[in-house]
Motif scaffolding. Structure first.
Motif: not given
Length: 126
Positions: A32-39, A73-79
């Motif tokens: 799978l590939v995460i394209n966008i993440m929203n909170w 707040f800060a958003i991050s993704i560990d792909f």
């Protein structure tokens, strides 16, 4: 089928921190590939609010954070781990809400689709 599992919510005092996690997995173990993440966050009787968004681009990532939480707040993704995070510092009572992650995820058989986490509650007392 893609699943999003959230964790990290809880009850804290004003000024403290929490880190929410949103783990993305494909039940069959396919790629799978995460394209966008929203909170998002929502409180009873209020409209759902977008808190933060991270979009994956070919050149890197683009981040947007709501004015109400900017600087805190800060958003991050560990792909590599397919896990997104929302680091929440200097929490205020008005941050109290149910927090939800949503991810636009590509899989070989479904293409790109949106998926939601189950939500996690954050309570900040003064």
């Amino acid at each position: 089928q893609v699943q999003l599992v959230e964790s990290g919510g809880g009850a804290v005092q004003a000024g403290e921190s929490l880190r929410l996690s949103c783990g993305v997995s494909e039940v069959s173990g396919r790629r799978l590939v995460i394209n966008i993440m929203n909170w998002y966050r929502q409180t009873p009787g209020k409209q759902r609010e977008t808190v933060a968004t991270m979009t994956r681009r070919s050149s890197g990532t683009v981040t947007e954070v709501a004015d109400a939480v900017k600087g805190r707040f800060a958003i991050s993704i560990d792909f590599a781990k397919n896990t997104g995070y929302l680091q929440m510092d200097s929490l205020k009572p008005e941050d109290t809400a149910d927090y939800y992650c949503k991810a636009n995820v590509w899989t070989p058989d479904q293409g790109s689709k949106d998926y939601w986490g189950q939500g996690t509650q954050v309570t900040v007392s003064s």
